[in-house]
Design a protein around this motif. Structure first.
Motif, PDB file in Angstrom:
ATOM      1  N   VAL A 171     -15.247  16.567  44.762  1.00  0.00           N
ATOM      2  CA  VAL A 171     -14.640  15.365  45.334  1.00  0.00           C
ATOM      3  C   VAL A 171     -13.334  15.676  46.052  1.00  0.00           C
ATOM      4  CG1 VAL A 171     -13.269  14.675  43.321  1.00  0.00           C
ATOM      5  CG2 VAL A 171     -14.218  12.915  44.851  1.00  0.00           C
ATOM      6  N   GLN A 172     -12.689  16.798  45.711  1.00  0.00           N
ATOM      7  CA  GLN A 172     -11.434  17.176  46.372  1.00  0.00           C
ATOM      8  C   GLN A 172     -11.642  17.587  47.819  1.00  0.00           C
ATOM      9  OE1 GLN A 172     -10.269  20.033  43.073  1.00  0.00           O
ATOM     10  NE2 GLN A 172      -8.265  19.130  43.473  1.00  0.00           N
ATOM     11  N   MET A 173     -12.876  17.807  48.232  1.00  0.00           N
ATOM     12  CA  MET A 173     -13.154  18.187  49.599  1.00  0.00           C
ATOM     13  C   MET A 173     -13.309  16.965  50.511  1.00  0.00           C
ATOM     14  SD  MET A 173     -15.710  21.429  48.876  1.00  0.00           S
ATOM     15  CE  MET A 173     -15.421  22.274  50.434  1.00  0.00           C
ATOM     16  N   PHE A 174     -13.158  15.776  49.927  1.00  0.00           N
ATOM     17  CA  PHE A 174     -13.274  14.544  50.688  1.00  0.00           C
ATOM     18  C   PHE A 174     -11.912  13.852  50.756  1.00  0.00           C
ATOM     19  CE2 PHE A 174     -17.387  15.641  49.039  1.00  0.00           C
ATOM     20  CZ  PHE A 174     -18.236  15.399  50.112  1.00  0.00           C
ATOM     21  N   THR A 175     -11.751  12.996  51.741  1.00  0.00           N
ATOM     22  CA  THR A 175     -10.452  12.365  51.960  1.00  0.00           C
ATOM     23  C   THR A 175     -10.010  11.521  50.780  1.00  0.00           C
ATOM     24  OG1 THR A 175     -11.554  10.536  53.127  1.00  0.00           O
ATOM     25  CG2 THR A 175     -10.694  12.358  54.464  1.00  0.00           C
ATOM     26  N   SER A 176     -10.964  10.928  50.078  1.00  0.00           N
ATOM     27  CA  SER A 176     -10.650  10.151  48.879  1.00  0.00           C
ATOM     28  C   SER A 176     -11.950   9.803  48.171  1.00  0.00           C
ATOM     29  CB  SER A 176      -9.903   8.862  49.235  1.00  0.00           C
ATOM     30  OG  SER A 176     -10.768   7.953  49.895  1.00  0.00           O
ATOM     31  N   PRO A 177     -11.895   9.529  46.865  1.00  0.00           N
ATOM     32  CA  PRO A 177     -13.093   9.057  46.176  1.00  0.00           C
ATOM     33  C   PRO A 177     -13.652   7.787  46.806  1.00  0.00           C
ATOM     34  CG  PRO A 177     -11.434   9.740  44.591  1.00  0.00           C
ATOM     35  CD  PRO A 177     -10.769   9.748  45.939  1.00  0.00           C
TER      36      PRO A 177
ATOM     37  N   ALA B  61     -13.538   6.882  49.951  1.00  0.00           N
ATOM     38  CA  ALA B  61     -14.244   7.193  51.192  1.00  0.00           C
ATOM     39  C   ALA B  61     -15.639   7.752  50.911  1.00  0.00           C
ATOM     40  CB  ALA B  61     -13.434   8.201  52.008  1.00  0.00           C
ATOM     41  N   LEU B  62     -15.749   8.603  49.908  1.00  0.00           N
ATOM     42  CA  LEU B  62     -17.056   9.135  49.542  1.00  0.00           C
ATOM     43  C   LEU B  62     -17.932   8.039  48.949  1.00  0.00           C
ATOM     44  CD1 LEU B  62     -18.941  11.527  49.358  1.00  0.00           C
ATOM     45  CD2 LEU B  62     -17.911  12.102  47.147  1.00  0.00           C
ATOM     46  N   GLU B  63     -17.334   7.158  48.166  1.00  0.00           N
ATOM     47  CA  GLU B  63     -18.054   6.015  47.601  1.00  0.00           C
ATOM     48  C   GLU B  63     -18.674   5.173  48.708  1.00  0.00           C
ATOM     49  OE1 GLU B  63     -19.614   3.690  44.771  1.00  0.00           O
ATOM     50  OE2 GLU B  63     -18.025   5.013  44.057  1.00  0.00           O
ATOM     51  N   ALA B  64     -17.904   4.920  49.755  1.00  0.00           N
ATOM     52  CA  ALA B  64     -18.406   4.125  50.873  1.00  0.00           C
ATOM     53  C   ALA B  64     -19.570   4.822  51.569  1.00  0.00           C
ATOM     54  CB  ALA B  64     -17.282   3.857  51.868  1.00  0.00           C
ATOM     55  N   ALA B  65     -19.562   6.160  51.569  1.00  0.00           N
ATOM     56  CA  ALA B  65     -20.590   6.920  52.278  1.00  0.00           C
ATOM     57  C   ALA B  65     -21.892   7.042  51.497  1.00  0.00           C
ATOM     58  CB  ALA B  65     -20.063   8.308  52.627  1.00  0.00           C
ATOM     59  N   ILE B  66     -21.812   7.195  50.164  1.00  0.00           N
ATOM     60  CA  ILE B  66     -23.033   7.458  49.387  1.00  0.00           C
ATOM     61  C   ILE B  66     -23.291   6.440  48.282  1.00  0.00           C
ATOM     62  CG2 ILE B  66     -22.778   9.939  49.797  1.00  0.00           C
ATOM     63  CD1 ILE B  66     -22.007  10.219  46.821  1.00  0.00           C
ATOM     64  N   GLY B  67     -22.366   5.522  48.052  1.00  0.00           N
ATOM     65  CA  GLY B  67     -22.470   4.626  46.906  1.00  0.00           C
ATOM     66  C   GLY B  67     -23.741   3.797  46.874  1.00  0.00           C
ATOM     67  N   ASP B  68     -24.098   3.192  47.984  1.00  0.00           N
ATOM     68  CA  ASP B  68     -25.295   2.333  48.006  1.00  0.00           C
ATOM     69  C   ASP B  68     -26.562   3.143  47.764  1.00  0.00           C
ATOM     70  OD1 ASP B  68     -23.730   0.115  48.476  1.00  0.00           O
ATOM     71  OD2 ASP B  68     -24.138   0.049  50.639  1.00  0.00           O
TER      72      ASP B  68
ATOM     73  N   GLU C 214     -19.340   4.327  39.602  1.00  0.00           N
ATOM     74  CA  GLU C 214     -18.313   4.712  40.558  1.00  0.00           C
ATOM     75  C   GLU C 214     -18.188   6.236  40.643  1.00  0.00           C
ATOM     76  OE1 GLU C 214     -14.718   2.770  39.453  1.00  0.00           O
ATOM     77  OE2 GLU C 214     -15.517   0.742  39.792  1.00  0.00           O
ATOM     78  N   ILE C 215     -17.621   6.688  41.743  1.00  0.00           N
ATOM     79  CA  ILE C 215     -17.453   8.127  41.965  1.00  0.00           C
ATOM     80  C   ILE C 215     -16.651   8.776  40.837  1.00  0.00           C
ATOM     81  CG2 ILE C 215     -16.290   9.836  43.429  1.00  0.00           C
ATOM     82  CD1 ILE C 215     -18.979   8.966  44.500  1.00  0.00           C
ATOM     83  N   GLU C 216     -15.654   8.078  40.299  1.00  0.00           N
ATOM     84  CA  GLU C 216     -14.827   8.673  39.246  1.00  0.00           C
ATOM     85  C   GLU C 216     -15.630   8.949  37.983  1.00  0.00           C
ATOM     86  OE1 GLU C 216     -12.995   4.644  37.156  1.00  0.00           O
ATOM     87  OE2 GLU C 216     -11.675   6.000  38.256  1.00  0.00           O
ATOM     88  N   ASP C 217     -16.799   8.328  37.842  1.00  0.00           N
ATOM     89  CA  ASP C 217     -17.652   8.555  36.684  1.00  0.00           C
ATOM     90  C   ASP C 217     -18.867   9.417  37.027  1.00  0.00           C
ATOM     91  OD1 ASP C 217     -16.072   6.979  34.959  1.00  0.00           O
ATOM     92  OD2 ASP C 217     -17.001   5.157  35.740  1.00  0.00           O
ATOM     93  N   THR C 218     -18.837  10.037  38.200  1.00  0.00           N
ATOM     94  CA  THR C 218     -19.972  10.802  38.711  1.00  0.00           C
ATOM     95  C   THR C 218     -19.639  12.283  38.797  1.00  0.00           C
ATOM     96  OG1 THR C 218     -20.634   8.902  40.080  1.00  0.00           O
ATOM     97  CG2 THR C 218     -21.561  11.026  40.666  1.00  0.00           C
ATOM     98  N   ILE C 219     -20.573  13.126  38.380  1.00  0.00           N
ATOM     99  CA  ILE C 219     -20.462  14.562  38.598  1.00  0.00           C
ATOM    100  C   ILE C 219     -21.214  14.876  39.884  1.00  0.00           C
ATOM    101  CG2 ILE C 219     -20.998  16.867  37.710  1.00  0.00           C
ATOM    102  CD1 ILE C 219     -18.906  15.417  36.074  1.00  0.00           C
ATOM    103  N   LEU C 220     -20.565  15.599  40.789  1.00  0.00           N
ATOM    104  CA  LEU C 220     -21.149  15.918  42.087  1.00  0.00           C
ATOM    105  C   LEU C 220     -21.420  17.409  42.212  1.00  0.00           C
ATOM    106  CD1 LEU C 220     -18.698  13.807  44.288  1.00  0.00           C
ATOM    107  CD2 LEU C 220     -21.011  13.148  43.603  1.00  0.00           C
ATOM    108  N   PHE C 221     -22.509  17.751  42.890  1.00  0.00           N
ATOM    109  CA  PHE C 221     -22.824  19.140  43.211  1.00  0.00           C
ATOM    110  C   PHE C 221     -23.005  19.247  44.716  1.00  0.00           C
ATOM    111  CE2 PHE C 221     -25.054  17.896  39.285  1.00  0.00           C
ATOM    112  CZ  PHE C 221     -24.367  18.651  38.360  1.00  0.00           C
ATOM    113  N   LEU C 222     -22.440  20.268  45.325  1.00  0.00           N
ATOM    114  CA  LEU C 222     -22.608  20.485  46.750  1.00  0.00           C
ATOM    115  C   LEU C 222     -23.640  21.579  46.971  1.00  0.00           C
ATOM    116  CD1 LEU C 222     -18.917  20.257  48.028  1.00  0.00           C
ATOM    117  CD2 LEU C 222     -20.653  18.455  47.835  1.00  0.00           C
ATOM    118  N   GLY C 223     -24.735  21.227  47.654  1.00  0.00           N
ATOM    119  CA  GLY C 223     -25.830  22.155  47.856  1.00  0.00           C
ATOM    120  C   GLY C 223     -26.069  22.476  49.318  1.00  0.00           C
TER     121      GLY C 223
END
Length: 275
Positions: free
Chosen positions: A168-174, A176-183, A214-223
């Motif tokens: 998540v640190q590679m994104f401008t903010s949680p 912003a990432l939420e808006a992109a992938i949340g739905d 929410e993103i703060e409760d999500t574990i993310l993997f970059l593949g």
């Protein structure tokens, strides 16, 4: 009250809590790749690098302490990253020994459950890129009681900066990432919830355990599908995060879209791509 991810992160960092291992990634959403975010293209490790599999166990009357920690050769090929994981491993082992000793001191000899403790963590490569090494971990831990806990973790190693990042640190903010992938993540989660709970299940979408996560409760993997850029994102919800313990964990793969690219920090933009 702490969020589910904060509670799980505390368990992971302090090495307390699971006796069962996590499920593999459950499903893909429309638009995702055929491979999951955690399947990395084959990449050779340094010739001299070897995988590490560390164990430290103790036996006592009516009890045992078991500890296992492992990482692949790609980690061993990076001295600074190997040192980072060694520090995490040693801290986890020290904490397990401390809490187990306290439990043994207060636990009757016939109470077997509180005289047993286990911890197992295994790092695997998600993507091996020229500038970054993306890793996922699976952990399980038990320290007494009816059951333990399990879950996943992740990190991205920046080869140039020689530092570990949370994805998540590679994104401008949680946000912003939420808006992109949340739905998309919520749609995939709700589809899996319906499959597990049955088609007749109904629940208030504003109440746990029916809410989007929410993103703060999500574990993310970059593949990566090509070993050159991150083009997919693994989304993981551990036990208690998206449902009761008996429901299990959830994991999905989402594609990197234009919306995701817009949420990436400028300094990392070149290492992300859409397909």
């Amino acid at each position: 009250m702490k969020s589910p991810k904060m509670m799980l992160a505390g368990v992971f960092a302090m090495t307390l809590a699971a006796c069962s291992s996590p499920e593999d990634m459950n499903s893909e959403i429309a638009g995702g790749s055929e491979a999951t975010a955690q399947e990395a293209p084959d990449q050779p490790a340094a010739v001299s690098a070897k995988p590490v599999s560390f164990t430290d166990n103790e036996d006592i009357e009516n009890g045992m302490r078991e500890f296992a920690y492992a990482w692949p050769a790609q980690v061993s090929a990076i001295p600074a990253l190997s040192a980072e994981l060694e520090q995490r491993r040693d801290a986890a082992l020290a904490e397990q020994k401390r809490t187990w000793a306290e439990s043994i001191e207060s636990c009757p000899e016939e109470a077997v459950s509180c005289r047993n403790a286990s911890f197992d963590l295994d790092w695997k490569v998600v993507a091996d890129l020229p500038g970054y090494l993306s890793l996922s971990s699976s952990f399980s831990t038990y320290s007494g009681g009816a059951h333990g806990l399990y879950g996943r973790g992740s990190l991205v190693w920046d080869r140039e900066a020689q530092t570990a990042l949370e994805p998540v640190q590679m994104f401008t903010s949680p946000a912003a990432l939420e808006a992109a992938i949340g739905d998309a993540a919520c749609d995939a989660l709700n589809a899996e919830r319906r499959d597990r709970r049955g088609p007749d299940y109904t629940g208030d979408p504003e109440e746990w355990p029916n809410q989007c996560v929410e993103i703060e409760d999500t574990i993310l993997f970059l593949g990566s599908s090509n070993g050159k850029a991150f083009d997919r994102i693994g989304v993981y919800y551990g036990p208690y995060v998206a449902g009761a313990y008996a429901v299990g964990d959830f994991e999905f793969t989402l594609p990197v879209t234009l919306a995701v690219l817009e949420a990436v920090k400028p300094e990392f933009r070149e290492v992300f791509s859409t397909r």
